[in-house]
Scaffold this motif. Structure first.
Motif, PDB file in Angstrom:
ATOM      1  N   ARG A  66       0.806  -1.219   0.000  1.00 48.15           N
ATOM      2  CA  ARG A  66       0.000   0.000   0.000  1.00 48.15           C
ATOM      3  C   ARG A  66       0.842   1.275   0.000  1.00 48.15           C
ATOM      4  N   GLU A  67       2.059   1.192   0.527  1.00 49.40           N
ATOM      5  CA  GLU A  67       2.898   2.394   0.619  1.00 49.40           C
ATOM      6  C   GLU A  67       3.187   3.024  -0.740  1.00 49.40           C
ATOM      7  N   PHE A  68       3.043   2.256  -1.816  1.00 51.46           N
ATOM      8  CA  PHE A  68       3.443   2.747  -3.134  1.00 51.46           C
ATOM      9  C   PHE A  68       2.313   3.458  -3.873  1.00 51.46           C
ATOM     10  N   GLY A  69       1.126   3.472  -3.278  1.00 44.84           N
ATOM     11  CA  GLY A  69       0.007   4.178  -3.890  1.00 44.84           C
ATOM     12  C   GLY A  69      -0.480   3.563  -5.183  1.00 44.84           C
ATOM     13  N   MET A  70      -0.218   2.297  -5.370  1.00 42.52           N
ATOM     14  CA  MET A  70      -0.649   1.585  -6.573  1.00 42.52           C
ATOM     15  C   MET A  70      -1.656   0.513  -6.175  1.00 42.52           C
ATOM     16  N   THR A  71      -2.558   0.186  -7.104  1.00 44.10           N
ATOM     17  CA  THR A  71      -3.426  -0.960  -6.846  1.00 44.10           C
ATOM     18  C   THR A  71      -2.592  -2.234  -6.958  1.00 44.10           C
ATOM     19  N   SER A  72      -3.118  -3.308  -6.429  1.00 45.07           N
ATOM     20  CA  SER A  72      -2.413  -4.591  -6.522  1.00 45.07           C
ATOM     21  C   SER A  72      -2.179  -4.980  -7.974  1.00 45.07           C
ATOM     22  N   ASP A  73      -3.183  -4.739  -8.806  1.00 46.93           N
ATOM     23  CA  ASP A  73      -3.064  -5.078 -10.215  1.00 46.93           C
ATOM     24  C   ASP A  73      -2.000  -4.214 -10.901  1.00 46.93           C
ATOM     25  N   GLU A  74      -1.987  -2.935 -10.587  1.00 46.36           N
ATOM     26  CA  GLU A  74      -0.979  -2.036 -11.166  1.00 46.36           C
ATOM     27  C   GLU A  74       0.426  -2.440 -10.750  1.00 46.36           C
ATOM     28  N   PHE A  75       0.594  -2.772  -9.477  1.00 48.91           N
ATOM     29  CA  PHE A  75       1.911  -3.166  -8.974  1.00 48.91           C
ATOM     30  C   PHE A  75       2.379  -4.446  -9.672  1.00 48.91           C
ATOM     31  N   ALA A  76       1.490  -5.443  -9.752  1.00 48.04           N
ATOM     32  CA  ALA A  76       1.860  -6.731 -10.350  1.00 48.04           C
ATOM     33  C   ALA A  76       2.224  -6.559 -11.825  1.00 48.04           C
ATOM     34  N   ASN A  77       1.461  -5.749 -12.534  1.00 49.53           N
ATOM     35  CA  ASN A  77       1.761  -5.518 -13.946  1.00 49.53           C
ATOM     36  C   ASN A  77       3.084  -4.782 -14.128  1.00 49.53           C
ATOM     37  N   ALA A  78       3.322  -3.772 -13.301  1.00 53.12           N
ATOM     38  CA  ALA A  78       4.564  -3.009 -13.401  1.00 53.12           C
ATOM     39  C   ALA A  78       5.771  -3.870 -13.041  1.00 53.12           C
TER      40      ALA A  78
ATOM     41  N   VAL B 275      11.302  -2.404  -5.726  1.00 55.16           N
ATOM     42  CA  VAL B 275      10.875  -1.630  -4.558  1.00 55.16           C
ATOM     43  C   VAL B 275      11.792  -0.424  -4.340  1.00 55.16           C
ATOM     44  N   ILE B 276      13.098  -0.639  -4.469  1.00 53.80           N
ATOM     45  CA  ILE B 276      14.063   0.463  -4.317  1.00 53.80           C
ATOM     46  C   ILE B 276      13.801   1.538  -5.369  1.00 53.80           C
ATOM     47  N   LYS B 277      13.561   1.122  -6.591  1.00 58.97           N
ATOM     48  CA  LYS B 277      13.295   2.059  -7.682  1.00 58.97           C
ATOM     49  C   LYS B 277      12.036   2.884  -7.401  1.00 58.97           C
ATOM     50  N   LEU B 278      10.981   2.237  -6.911  1.00 54.00           N
ATOM     51  CA  LEU B 278       9.740   2.954  -6.603  1.00 54.00           C
ATOM     52  C   LEU B 278       9.961   3.965  -5.495  1.00 54.00           C
ATOM     53  N   ARG B 279      10.707   3.587  -4.483  1.00 57.84           N
ATOM     54  CA  ARG B 279      10.940   4.501  -3.357  1.00 57.84           C
ATOM     55  C   ARG B 279      11.788   5.685  -3.769  1.00 57.84           C
ATOM     56  N   GLU B 280      12.744   5.457  -4.667  1.00 56.80           N
ATOM     57  CA  GLU B 280      13.571   6.564  -5.156  1.00 56.80           C
ATOM     58  C   GLU B 280      12.728   7.553  -5.978  1.00 56.80           C
TER      59      GLU B 280
ATOM     60  N   ALA C 102      -7.325 -10.815  -6.794  1.00 55.89           N
ATOM     61  CA  ALA C 102      -7.773 -12.046  -7.449  1.00 55.89           C
ATOM     62  C   ALA C 102      -8.524 -12.940  -6.472  1.00 55.89           C
ATOM     63  N   PHE C 103      -8.369 -12.665  -5.163  1.00 59.33           N
ATOM     64  CA  PHE C 103      -8.958 -13.499  -4.127  1.00 59.33           C
ATOM     65  C   PHE C 103     -10.043 -12.762  -3.340  1.00 59.33           C
ATOM     66  N   GLY C 104     -10.524 -11.656  -3.929  1.00 60.92           N
ATOM     67  CA  GLY C 104     -11.554 -10.861  -3.276  1.00 60.92           C
ATOM     68  C   GLY C 104     -11.127  -9.409  -3.190  1.00 60.92           C
ATOM     69  N   ALA C 105     -12.113  -8.524  -3.170  1.00 61.14           N
ATOM     70  CA  ALA C 105     -11.826  -7.083  -3.168  1.00 61.14           C
ATOM     71  C   ALA C 105     -11.004  -6.658  -1.968  1.00 61.14           C
ATOM     72  N   CYS C 106     -11.169  -7.353  -0.837  1.00 67.18           N
ATOM     73  CA  CYS C 106     -10.413  -6.970   0.360  1.00 67.18           C
ATOM     74  C   CYS C 106      -8.945  -7.366   0.272  1.00 67.18           C
ATOM     75  N   GLY C 107      -8.546  -8.018  -0.836  1.00 66.41           N
ATOM     76  CA  GLY C 107      -7.128  -8.299  -1.058  1.00 66.41           C
ATOM     77  C   GLY C 107      -6.394  -7.129  -1.678  1.00 66.41           C
ATOM     78  N   GLU C 108      -7.113  -6.011  -1.909  1.00 61.69           N
ATOM     79  CA  GLU C 108      -6.474  -4.822  -2.461  1.00 61.69           C
ATOM     80  C   GLU C 108      -5.355  -4.340  -1.545  1.00 61.69           C
ATOM     81  N   GLY C 109      -4.216  -4.002  -2.159  1.00 61.33           N
ATOM     82  CA  GLY C 109      -3.059  -3.545  -1.387  1.00 61.33           C
ATOM     83  C   GLY C 109      -2.123  -4.664  -0.988  1.00 61.33           C
ATOM     84  N   PHE C 110      -2.415  -5.892  -1.459  1.00 61.56           N
ATOM     85  CA  PHE C 110      -1.570  -7.047  -1.126  1.00 61.56           C
ATOM     86  C   PHE C 110      -1.234  -7.823  -2.388  1.00 61.56           C
ATOM     87  N   LEU C 111      -0.229  -8.682  -2.277  1.00 66.76           N
ATOM     88  CA  LEU C 111       0.165  -9.588  -3.350  1.00 66.76           C
ATOM     89  C   LEU C 111       0.229 -11.000  -2.795  1.00 66.76           C
ATOM     90  N   ARG C 112      -0.143 -11.980  -3.620  1.00 67.78           N
ATOM     91  CA  ARG C 112       0.132 -13.370  -3.221  1.00 67.78           C
ATOM     92  C   ARG C 112       1.420 -13.816  -3.878  1.00 67.78           C
TER      93      ARG C 112
END
Length: 391
Positions: free
Chosen positions: A326-338, A383-388, A352-362
């Protein structure tokens, strides 16, 4: 021309797990940490028994409910492992994987409008199976602060006069959460108080880590007659492609499940059933070895997440972690695709496992340590690149 399609089927979304793997299969040097499948080969003695059954010409139908020898071994196995007693002749059905067992249990138990309580995040099949059985899915959102366990308060808040069935998906896919005995005792009290039934999916029961072993809710007082217990061989014995599971429960319910199984399937694969007899008789050491290997990988992945500063509660079951992004301000789908595009690592969005899985990755750790190290190095780079970029 009349529409040939069922509105019910068209309205069901396809699994959110698979689309990333279709891309990965065509991407050079990509690594997938998304498949929920053991990376071990089926132990040789189990494969050998399957081969032997073919050599002996055991290629005919078995009885609809399954081979007697296999049902006897399932009964013995559940008693010595989880203190569950089932009559092999009337209280056990051998199915085509645990997925078929889930499907026919719901179809045997639900009438139109019956509500099915489904804790999420959880396995993708529960909701569509409830819909296909004309039930009404009611989602209970599990929370990270509770380590994704189902609490008594969450269960009670979801119950209505139409509630009939509770799905209990523990050890959990995708979070790795487990329910300990005291958790289950609290749930059992509510189930009895409201005269509910339970579908307990225990396919990951052998993959429970730490000093406390798996407890089945059906082993608690008053719960056996209210519970359909689902299990199988895919995860515990690395037999995913053999497609073999089983359901155990009261004869009243199993008799109706068997009718659906008869008409839709006939019987589970004969070769797989013979192999499974050997798995239960001689496979305990294999299971222990695989569990030990998974546990080492689990601890390694959690250590790497800690080094990266990615929050992740400690899972005590299955072979998945569920880190928070969640710290990256991206949806789970956006993060996984990027991540896939930038680092060629495939993970599954929590949604993919329910709407409440937003902000997490399996992220699955059913891979070799070498593969995990390479993939986690790439995730760390991302992760380092996103934080920079945020600075």
């Amino acid at each position: 021309m009349r529409n040939p399609l069922s509105e019910t089927i068209v309205g069901i979304e396809p699994s959110g797990i698979r689309k990333f793997f279709d891309v990965v299969s065509e991407m050079k040097d990509a690594i997938s940490l998304g498949v929920g499948e053991p990376d071990f080969d089926t132990p040789w003695h189990i494969r050998d028994e399957g081969i032997y059954s073919l050599e002996k010409g055991r290629t005919f139908y078995t009885s609809n409910a399954g081979l007697k020898e296999l049902k006897v071994e399932i009964s013995r196995y559940l008693y010595r492992k989880y203190d569950l007693e089932y009559d092999y002749n009337h209280e056990i059905i051998v199915t085509v994987g645990g997925s078929e067992a889930i499907d026919i249990a719901m179809r045997a138990m639900l009438d139109p409008g019956d509500e099915v309580l489904i804790p999420q995040p959880s396995y993708v099949s529960y909701l569509p199976c409830a819909v296909l059985a004309n039930g009404k899915p009611v989602i209970i959102e599990l929370k990270a602060e509770n380590e994704f366990r189902l609490t008594r308060e969450e269960l009670e808040a979801a119950i209505t006069p139409k509630t009939k069935l509770l799905v209990l998906p523990f050890p959990n896919n995708p979070t790795g959460a487990v329910m300990r005995r005291e958790d289950l005792e609290a749930i059992a009290e509510v189930v009895e108080q409201h005269d509910l039934f339970v579908l307990s999916d225990e396919i990951y029961s052998e993959l429970t880590y730490g000093e406390e072993s798996h407890v089945s809710i059906a082993s608690l007082p008053g719960m056996k007659e209210r519970t359909i217990t689902i299990n199988g061989f895919s995860k515990s014995h690395a037999m995913t492609g053999w497609r073999l599971g089983y359901a155990c429960g009261p004869r009243l319910i199993l008799d109706q499940m068997l009718k659906i199984h008869q008409f839709a399937i006939m019987c589970a694969p004969t070769t797989s059933q013979y192999a499974a007899v050997d798995a239960l008789k001689n496979g305990d050491e294999d299971v222990a070895m695989m569990r030990e290997q998974y546990d080492g990988r689990r601890r390694y992945v959690l250590h790497r997440f800690e080094e990266m500063g990615l929050p992740c509660f400690e899972p005590h079951g299955a072979f998945y972690t569920f880190p928070c992004i969640r710290e990256f301000g991206m949806t789970s789908d956006e993060f996984a695709n990027a991540l896939l595009k930038d680092q060629k690592v495939a993970v599954v969005p929590g949604t993919a496992f329910g709407a409440c899985g937003e902000g997490f990755l399996r992220i699955s750790y059913a891979y070799s340590l070498d593969s995990l190290k390479t993939a986690l190095d790439r995730i760390e780079n991302f992760v380092i690149k996103l934080r920079e970029q945020e600075k």
